[in-house]
Design an enzyme around this catalytic site. Sequence first.
Site, PDB file in Angstrom:
ATOM      1  N   GLY A  57       0.851  -1.188   0.000  1.00  0.00           N
ATOM      2  CA  GLY A  57       0.000   0.000   0.000  1.00  0.00           C
ATOM      3  C   GLY A  57       0.883   1.233   0.000  1.00  0.00           C
ATOM      4  N   GLN A 102       2.865  10.061   1.565  1.00  0.00           N
ATOM      5  CA  GLN A 102       4.134   9.345   1.657  1.00  0.00           C
ATOM      6  C   GLN A 102       5.079   9.659   0.506  1.00  0.00           C
ATOM      7  OE1 GLN A 102       2.000   5.381   2.445  1.00  0.00           O
ATOM      8  NE2 GLN A 102       3.862   5.167   3.678  1.00  0.00           N
ATOM      9  N   CYS A 158       5.506   0.373   8.200  1.00  0.00           N
ATOM     10  CA  CYS A 158       5.141   1.520   7.365  1.00  0.00           C
ATOM     11  C   CYS A 158       6.337   1.905   6.508  1.00  0.00           C
ATOM     12  CB  CYS A 158       4.729   2.700   8.244  1.00  0.00           C
ATOM     13  SG  CYS A 158       4.185   4.136   7.303  1.00  0.00           S
ATOM     14  N   LEU A 159       6.094   2.130   5.229  1.00  0.00           N
ATOM     15  CA  LEU A 159       7.199   2.493   4.326  1.00  0.00           C
ATOM     16  C   LEU A 159       7.815   3.831   4.711  1.00  0.00           C
ATOM     17  CD1 LEU A 159       5.649   1.356   0.931  1.00  0.00           C
ATOM     18  CD2 LEU A 159       7.231   0.095   2.411  1.00  0.00           C
ATOM     19  N   HIS A 214      -4.989   1.278   7.100  1.00  0.00           N
ATOM     20  CA  HIS A 214      -3.664   1.891   7.267  1.00  0.00           C
ATOM     21  C   HIS A 214      -3.482   3.049   6.287  1.00  0.00           C
ATOM     22  CE1 HIS A 214       0.805   1.557   8.133  1.00  0.00           C
ATOM     23  NE2 HIS A 214       0.810   2.250   7.008  1.00  0.00           N
ATOM     24  N   GLU A 215      -3.891   2.815   5.016  1.00  0.00           N
ATOM     25  CA  GLU A 215      -3.697   3.858   3.986  1.00  0.00           C
ATOM     26  C   GLU A 215      -4.644   5.032   4.206  1.00  0.00           C
ATOM     27  OE1 GLU A 215      -0.835   1.393   2.873  1.00  0.00           O
ATOM     28  OE2 GLU A 215      -1.079   3.524   2.503  1.00  0.00           O
ATOM     29  N   HIS A 259      -3.358   7.314   6.711  1.00  0.00           N
ATOM     30  CA  HIS A 259      -2.324   8.216   6.167  1.00  0.00           C
ATOM     31  C   HIS A 259      -2.944   9.464   5.567  1.00  0.00           C
ATOM     32  CE1 HIS A 259       1.666   6.407   6.443  1.00  0.00           C
ATOM     33  NE2 HIS A 259       1.255   5.263   5.978  1.00  0.00           N
TER      34      HIS A 259
HETATM   35  O1  K2U Z   1       1.405   2.620   3.862  1.00  0.00           O
HETATM   36  C1  K2U Z   1       2.467   1.984   3.970  1.00  0.00           C
HETATM   37  O2  K2U Z   1       3.432   2.389   4.644  1.00  0.00           O
HETATM   38  C2  K2U Z   1       2.574   0.595   3.366  1.00  0.00           C
HETATM   39  C3  K2U Z   1       2.280  -0.396   4.455  1.00  0.00           C
HETATM   40  C4  K2U Z   1       0.910  -0.935   4.256  1.00  0.00           C
HETATM   41  C5  K2U Z   1       0.502  -1.880   5.344  1.00  0.00           C
HETATM   42  C6  K2U Z   1       0.972  -1.785   6.647  1.00  0.00           C
HETATM   43  C7  K2U Z   1       0.542  -2.702   7.602  1.00  0.00           C
HETATM   44  C8  K2U Z   1      -0.351  -3.699   7.261  1.00  0.00           C
HETATM   45  C9  K2U Z   1      -0.814  -3.769   5.969  1.00  0.00           C
HETATM   46  C10 K2U Z   1      -0.383  -2.859   5.022  1.00  0.00           C
HETATM   47  C11 K2U Z   1       3.364  -1.471   4.574  1.00  0.00           C
HETATM   48  O3  K2U Z   1       4.574  -0.964   4.996  1.00  0.00           O
HETATM   49  S1  K2U Z   1       3.656  -2.343   3.163  1.00  0.00           S
HETATM   50  C12 K2U Z   1       4.826  -3.518   3.823  1.00  0.00           C
HETATM   51  C13 K2U Z   1       4.087  -4.735   4.262  1.00  0.00           C
HETATM   52  C14 K2U Z   1       4.157  -5.826   3.423  1.00  0.00           C
HETATM   53  C15 K2U Z   1       3.431  -6.974   3.737  1.00  0.00           C
HETATM   54  C16 K2U Z   1       2.633  -7.028   4.865  1.00  0.00           C
HETATM   55  C17 K2U Z   1       2.568  -5.936   5.711  1.00  0.00           C
HETATM   56  C18 K2U Z   1       3.312  -4.774   5.419  1.00  0.00           C
HETATM   57 ZN    ZN Z   2       2.299   3.464   6.222  1.00  0.00          ZN
END
Ligand code: K2U
Ligand code: ZN
Length: 185
Positions: free
Chosen positions: A46, A51, A89-90, A131-132, A135
């Site tokens: 996501g 971001q 979170c990225l 989560h998105e 943000h």
């Molecule tokens: O928005 C973001 O930072 C991307 C997030 C999205 C996300 C966070 C937690 C749970 C679900 C989605 C992640 O950093 S993407 C990395 C990731 C990959 C696989 C599973 C969970 C998180």
């Molecule tokens: Zn995030």
Amino acid sequence: MSVLAIRVLGDPVLREETRPVAEVTDDLRRLIDDMFETMYAANGIGLAAPQVGRRERVCVVDVEGAVYALVNPEVVQADGPKNKAEEGCLSIPDIYGDVERPSRVVVRALDRDGTPVEIAADGLLGRCFQHEIDHLHGKLFLDYLSYLKRRSALAKWEDEKDQYPGFIRILKPGKSESEHPEEEL
Ligand code: K2U
Ligand code: ZN
């Protein structure tokens, strides 16, 4: 399409409210395409516009092949038992924490053509939507942690943030970072 720089914790843009999109234009579709490319380059599932330093209310998601571009998304229904799962979170690399969220949501948005959509989701997709959309309202997963866990996460970030001068995380285009392991010494 371009891989954009990711803004990391400390950049005020991550704490600001986004602006609703008035019209889905070609320019917005270009941002959406760049956000997908950036998300894949960062090995994410996501990504939300703040971001990458943008204030439009838009996010992209790809969870196990369920691919969505969501414009002006809102959670219109949140139910089911609360689930706790680890999140990252990225924009806060290498920091993780357990977050409790409703297990099922219904999200209303416009798609990349400006067509209204309504999506019911549970599991990882439902969590990613939440989560998105957080943000897009300046909320981060850290905000759900207990005081002690948040303090510990922020202390760890203090040691890491110097890797991101200007609160900018540069990604290598094309391949996800995991395919560029640290150079063998
Ligand atoms: O928005 C973001 O930072 C991307 C997030 C999205 C996300 C966070 C937690 C749970 C679900 C989605 C992640 O950093 S993407 C990395 C990731 C990959 C696989 C599973 C969970 C998180
Ligand atoms: Zn995030």
